[in-house]
Design an enzyme around this catalytic site. Structure first.
Site, short mmCIF file in Angstrom:
data_model
loop_
_atom_site.label_atom_id
_atom_site.label_comp_id
_atom_site.label_asym_id
_atom_site.label_seq_id
_atom_site.Cartn_x
_atom_site.Cartn_y
_atom_site.Cartn_z
N THR A 18 0.83 -1.21 0.00
CA THR A 18 0.00 0.00 0.00
C THR A 18 0.86 1.25 0.00
OG1 THR A 18 -1.82 -1.10 1.08
CG2 THR A 18 -1.70 1.26 1.40
N TYR A 32 -8.03 0.56 -3.43
CA TYR A 32 -6.92 1.06 -4.25
C TYR A 32 -6.12 -0.12 -4.78
CZ TYR A 32 -4.72 -0.16 0.12
OH TYR A 32 -4.33 -0.86 1.22
N THR A 101 1.61 -4.35 4.26
CA THR A 101 1.44 -4.68 5.69
C THR A 101 0.95 -6.10 5.92
OG1 THR A 101 -0.83 -3.83 5.69
CG2 THR A 101 0.93 -2.28 6.30
N ASP A 102 0.27 -6.69 4.92
CA ASP A 102 -0.48 -7.92 5.20
C ASP A 102 0.39 -9.11 5.57
OD1 ASP A 102 -2.90 -6.68 5.01
OD2 ASP A 102 -3.26 -7.21 2.92
N LYS A 172 0.60 -7.88 12.76
CA LYS A 172 -0.46 -6.99 12.31
C LYS A 172 -1.72 -7.31 13.09
CE LYS A 172 -2.80 -4.94 8.36
NZ LYS A 172 -3.04 -4.88 6.91
N GLU A 296 -1.20 -31.41 24.61
CA GLU A 296 -1.49 -32.46 23.61
C GLU A 296 -0.25 -33.29 23.27
OE1 GLU A 296 -4.46 -32.56 23.68
OE2 GLU A 296 -5.60 -30.94 22.74
C1 SIN Z 1 -1.08 -2.97 2.86
O1 SIN Z 1 0.07 -2.78 2.48
O2 SIN Z 1 -1.54 -2.33 3.84
C2 SIN Z 1 -2.02 -3.94 2.22
C3 SIN Z 1 -1.56 -4.47 0.93
C4 SIN Z 1 -0.30 -5.25 1.04
O3 SIN Z 1 -0.07 -5.92 2.05
O4 SIN Z 1 0.48 -5.23 0.07
#
Ligand code: SIN
Length: 320
Positions: A18, A32, A101-102, A172, A296
């Site tokens: 992003t 986006y 971020t993902d 995250k 377990e």
């Molecule tokens: C982001 O960067 O917040 C979402 C998209 C990505 O992880 O590339």
């Protein structure tokens, strides 16, 4: 012998996300397209960058251009190879990597395991696209450069929303907020205030490299062992485990409920998987804390890692 001036070069590697995303309208924070702008364009869009660098040299290289939901092992390998290349240059003091971020926490943990250097590597990102009315990417990038240039910086770190996180703790935790990352119970290892890092504690020297790090840099990714993540849940069906084993999975990271408990049907299926040579590691699907004891009777994921980082560790372990 190198002069002090020559030692001060910094490399920014772009991978998309992003932070490099564009939207049709400045008000669009969703919908986006991630990974549209090149890393040099991101640097050109940071006001005050030249002053902050005080004459030090910045080099930029585009390693990938993707939405990090699509991050893959080939890109990880390319990133590690380019990172290793630059870190080996005596003039280079450290790396900044722009990333979505993902899956940022997974890439961060992977690089922490495979990069052999005492020099810092700082990943940064954004929650709003570059075209937003108030994008967060430029500030995060400036902050990441402040952190990588700090003498206290060690290992692979994440900088986002004024916080500094270690590769081990970062996660995250929010799909939309600008401060989408947390280090959970550990808390951030520092903050960036007015362009200066303030450290919560001193950072450990870079950990010894995993024996298999060389394999991650050189082995064709098609030969990397397949390791999958499973989450136990109400109504969990053992056929999920059996299907993965039948399909040839080499490792399973299982996020159990609470302190690592699993649906009864899964226990037998996982025991059978182990007998067939599948490596199983247990962690908790809780976002905080870590497993206590040996729930377990299954081997635990190392270091209290979450399922996604434990998957990286098990994959590297199986490469040995
Ligand atoms: C982001 O960067 O917040 C979402 C998209 C990505 O992880 O590339």
């Amino acid at each position: 012998m190198l002069t002090e001036k020559k030692l001060r070069q910094w490399v920014v590697l772009g991978t998309g996300g992003t932070i490099a995303g564009t939207a049709a309208h400045a008000g669009d924070h969703t919908g986006y397209r991630a990974g549209q702008l090149g890393v040099q364009a991101l640097l050109d869009g940071v006001p005050g960058l030249a002053e902050a660098l005080q004459g030090e040299v910045l080099l930029a290289e585009q390693v990938a251009q993707l939405d990090s939901k699509d991050m893959d092992h080939a890109t990880w390998q390319a990133l590690a190879q380019r990172g290793q290349h630059w870190l080996a240059q005596p003039e280079v003091g450290g790396l900044v990597i722009t990333h979505g971020t993902d899956t940022l926490e997974e890439t961060t943990w992977f690089l922490q395991q495979v990069l052999a250097s005492d020099k810092p590597v700082v990943l940064t990102c954004a929650m709003r696209p570059a075209t937003a009315l108030a994008p967060d990417g430029p500030q995060n990038l400036l902050d990441a450069l402040a952190v990588v240039r700090a003498p206290e910086a060690r290992g692979v770190l994440v900088v986002c929303a004024g916080q500094i996180h270690t590769a081990h703790a970062v996660q995250k935790v929010h799909p939309y907020r600008l401060d989408a990352f947390s280090s959970g119970e550990a808390g951030p290892c520092g903050w960036v205030e007015q362009g200066q890092p303030r450290w919560a504690h001193s950072l450990a020297p870079a950990a010894a490299l995993h024996a298999q790090a060389g394999a991650a840099l050189s082995r064709p990714v098609a030969d990397w062992p397949w390791v999958a993540v499973l989450h136990s849940h109400a109504g969990a069906d053992a056929r999920q485990v059996q299907a993965l084993v039948a399909a040839g999975v080499r490792g399973l990271v299982v996020a159990g409920t609470g302190n690592g408990t699993l649906q009864a049907g899964w226990l037998a299926a996982l025991a059978q998987a182990e007998r067939q040579g599948v490596a199983v590691r247990l962690c908790s699907r809780c976002s905080q804390g870590q497993l206590v004891g040996t729930p377990e009777g299954l081997p635990l994921a190392p270091l209290g890692l979450n399922a996604y980082k434990a998957r990286v560790s098990l994959m590297l372990e199986l490469m040995a």
